[in-house]
Design an enzyme around this catalytic site. Structure first.
Site, PDB file in Angstrom:
ATOM      1  N   GLY A  98     -22.125   5.148   3.463  1.00 30.73           N
ATOM      2  CA  GLY A  98     -21.176   5.445   2.386  1.00 30.73           C
ATOM      3  C   GLY A  98     -21.846   5.201   1.049  1.00 30.73           C
ATOM      4  O   GLY A  98     -22.362   4.108   0.788  1.00 30.73           O
ATOM      5  N   GLY A 140     -20.375   6.040  -2.097  1.00 31.02           N
ATOM      6  CA  GLY A 140     -19.396   6.338  -3.142  1.00 31.02           C
ATOM      7  C   GLY A 140     -19.366   5.175  -4.112  1.00 31.02           C
ATOM      8  O   GLY A 140     -20.371   4.502  -4.325  1.00 31.02           O
ATOM      9  N   ASN A 141     -18.203   4.908  -4.666  1.00 28.91           N
ATOM     10  CA  ASN A 141     -18.077   3.832  -5.644  1.00 28.91           C
ATOM     11  C   ASN A 141     -18.589   2.509  -5.092  1.00 28.91           C
ATOM     12  O   ASN A 141     -19.429   1.843  -5.702  1.00 28.91           O
ATOM     13  CB  ASN A 141     -16.595   3.719  -6.061  1.00 28.91           C
ATOM     14  CG  ASN A 141     -16.337   2.500  -6.911  1.00 28.91           C
ATOM     15  OD1 ASN A 141     -16.169   1.403  -6.398  1.00 28.91           O
ATOM     16  ND2 ASN A 141     -16.349   2.668  -8.221  1.00 28.91           N
ATOM     17  N   LYS A 186       0.867  -1.189   0.000  1.00 34.69           N
ATOM     18  CA  LYS A 186       0.000   0.000   0.000  1.00 34.69           C
ATOM     19  C   LYS A 186       0.896   1.229   0.000  1.00 34.69           C
ATOM     20  O   LYS A 186       2.023   1.189   0.501  1.00 34.69           O
ATOM     21  CB  LYS A 186      -0.878   0.012   1.256  1.00 34.69           C
ATOM     22  CG  LYS A 186      -2.144   0.821   1.104  1.00 34.69           C
ATOM     23  CD  LYS A 186      -3.210   0.043   0.366  1.00 34.69           C
ATOM     24  CE  LYS A 186      -4.500   0.796   0.244  1.00 34.69           C
ATOM     25  NZ  LYS A 186      -5.573  -0.081  -0.264  1.00 34.69           N
ATOM     26  N   GLY A 202     -20.360   1.750  -2.127  1.00 36.93           N
ATOM     27  CA  GLY A 202     -21.729   1.750  -1.607  1.00 36.93           C
ATOM     28  C   GLY A 202     -22.769   1.741  -2.711  1.00 36.93           C
ATOM     29  O   GLY A 202     -23.769   1.029  -2.654  1.00 36.93           O
TER      30      GLY A 202
END
Ligand code: NAD
Length: 406
Positions: A215, A217-218, A103, A220
């Protein structure tokens, strides 16, 4: 604030105490193979130089090249990046793709710089970690604050520095720059497949199931679409500005249009405004955190009424909250299982780039569906064998697969 890396190590110790693993093997996994902090000098639009701080943590590559996203966020820190790289090793092993875990991140708010500055920061970061990354060494992908345009720049800068076009130098790219069809919906779609398998195993019982999603966004949004396909009732949704509730079910198309128009979910017609805290305490069959880490703590976990917590966000449940859920007979479907459809499709992108192929959305989603059903079946077998939580089962399965390669 909880230290996510300490949480990750606690999860590892717990799973390792249930199935017997070699002590030295477990100790090795408690620290990443390598992590770096780099300073990135960037010429800003006003002609002044600014130094940005970036990280890359490479946790383990015994199953294949390191693989993990890059987070552009003002509060990002090395502990968070180390924890996220650790989770990637386990997630990639659970979903059984030939990658290890890594990461990265840069401390800044991408919304506060111009597009040209964003590009210079990204290219500056690649220059600093160039010797550590590459298609068969460590392949970056998107994460919070870093989307497809940034992945294109990473691939381009890497190709420039190495002297040849290397599409597989990053994943999550735009379609015209080697991105994969189906990547956008992959994480939510994959979560939907896992949910379907959960029902097939009768892990939750009511007739028309209710769900609340934190959430939008992408992740959710596409999970909500998958849930709608399953015929479930979405009674609550939220974003960073708050949530909305409708006991008869929210019309998803209406919610999407309202969010697009106003920038937020609240004040949606036919629904009642609620806070994010209230959403977490709703009496629903399934509660889905799809926004942030450390959402469930010792304080709010006892108030959760949902029968199942389905983790689409990374690391939403602290170990203390996990214990409360266990004592209260809640089923937790862990992040490294529920949201692994995203990285699985990143692997599909990497594979297509390495083999000069281009699959259709239908092909990608068919492969993903097959893979996610298999992943759930694999974790379910381990869960039945050890009569433990799904989190422990997913960790044990990953540990077995990593140990085999080490
Ligand atoms: P995103 O930025 O597209 O969406 C995040 C959503 O969370 C937004 O709707 C935002 O308004 C909302 N949010 C932010 N703060 C909030 C708060 N305090 N309370 C409620 N809502 C809040 O991000 P995403 O890609 O959807 O990722 C969401 C989570 O899923 C993250 O934990 C991410 O690491 C994880 N994840 C993403 C993917 C992927 O493919 N995108 C894959 C695996 C895991």
């Amino acid at each position: 604030m909880q230290n996510p890396f300490e949480n990750a190590k606690k999860q590892l110790e717990l799973a390792a105490s249930i199935a017997k693993f070699d002590h030295n093997f477990i100790e090795r996994l408690k620290s990443p193979d390598r992590y770096v902090e780099v300073s990135i000098p960037v010429m800003m639009d006003n002609g002044k130089q600014k130094i940005f701080t970036g990280f890359r943590s490479q946790h383990n590559n015994s199953r294949g090249p390191y693989k993990g996203g890059i987070r552009y966020f003002e509060q990002v820190n090395l502990d968070e990046i180390r924890a996220l790289s650790f989770w990637m090793t386990f997630k990639n092993a659970v979903v059984n793709i030939p990658f290890g875990g890594s990461k990265g991140g840069i401390i800044f708010d991408p919304k506060k710089v111009s597009k040209a500055e964003l590009e210079r920061i990204t290219r500056g970061y690649v220059k600093k970690i160039f010797h550590l990354i590459g298609p068969e060494i460590d392949c970056p992908g998107p994460d919070v604050g870093a989307g497809s345009q940034i992945m294109d720049w990473i691939m381009d800068e890497y190709s420039r520095l190495s002297g040849k076009k290397q599409l597989a130098a990053s994943t999550g790219k735009t379609l015209s720059n080697g991105g994969s069809n189906g990547r956008e919906e992959a994480t939510g779609f994959g979560g939907g497949v896992v949910l379907r398998e959960v029902i097939a195993k009768n892990l939750i019982s009511s007739e028309r199931k209710t769900i609340a999603i934190q959430g939008f966004g992408n992740v959710g949004k596409f999970l909500a679409e998958a849930v709608r396909e399953l015929g479930w009732k979405i009674v609550a949704l939220s974003d960073s500005r708050g949530g909305v509730y409708n006991e008869n079910g929210i019309d998803l198309s209406l919610a999407e249009a309202h969010k697009k128009k106003t920038g937020a979910l609240r004040d949606l017609s036919d629904s009642k405004n609620i806070s994010n805290e209230e959403l977490l305490e709703l009496d629903v069959d399934v509660l889905v955190p799809a926004a942030l880490e450390n959402v469930f703590t010792l304080e709010n976990a006892p108030k959760v009424k949902a029968k199942m917590i389905f983790e689409m966000a990374n690391g939403p449940t602290t170990p203390e909250a996990d214990e409360v859920f266990y004592k209260n007979n809640k089923i937790v479907i862990p992040d490294i299982l529920a949201n692994s459809g995203g990285v699985a499709t990143s692997y599909f992108e990497w594979y297509q780039n390495m083999h000069n192929e281009k699959w259709t959305t239908k092909e990608v989603l068919e492969k993903l569906e097959k893979l996610m059903s298999q992943v759930f079946a694999d974790v379910f077998l381990v869960q039945q064998k050890y009569k433990t939580t799904f989190r422990n089962a997913a960790y044990i399965l990953a540990l077995e697969r990593i140990q085999e390669k080490m």
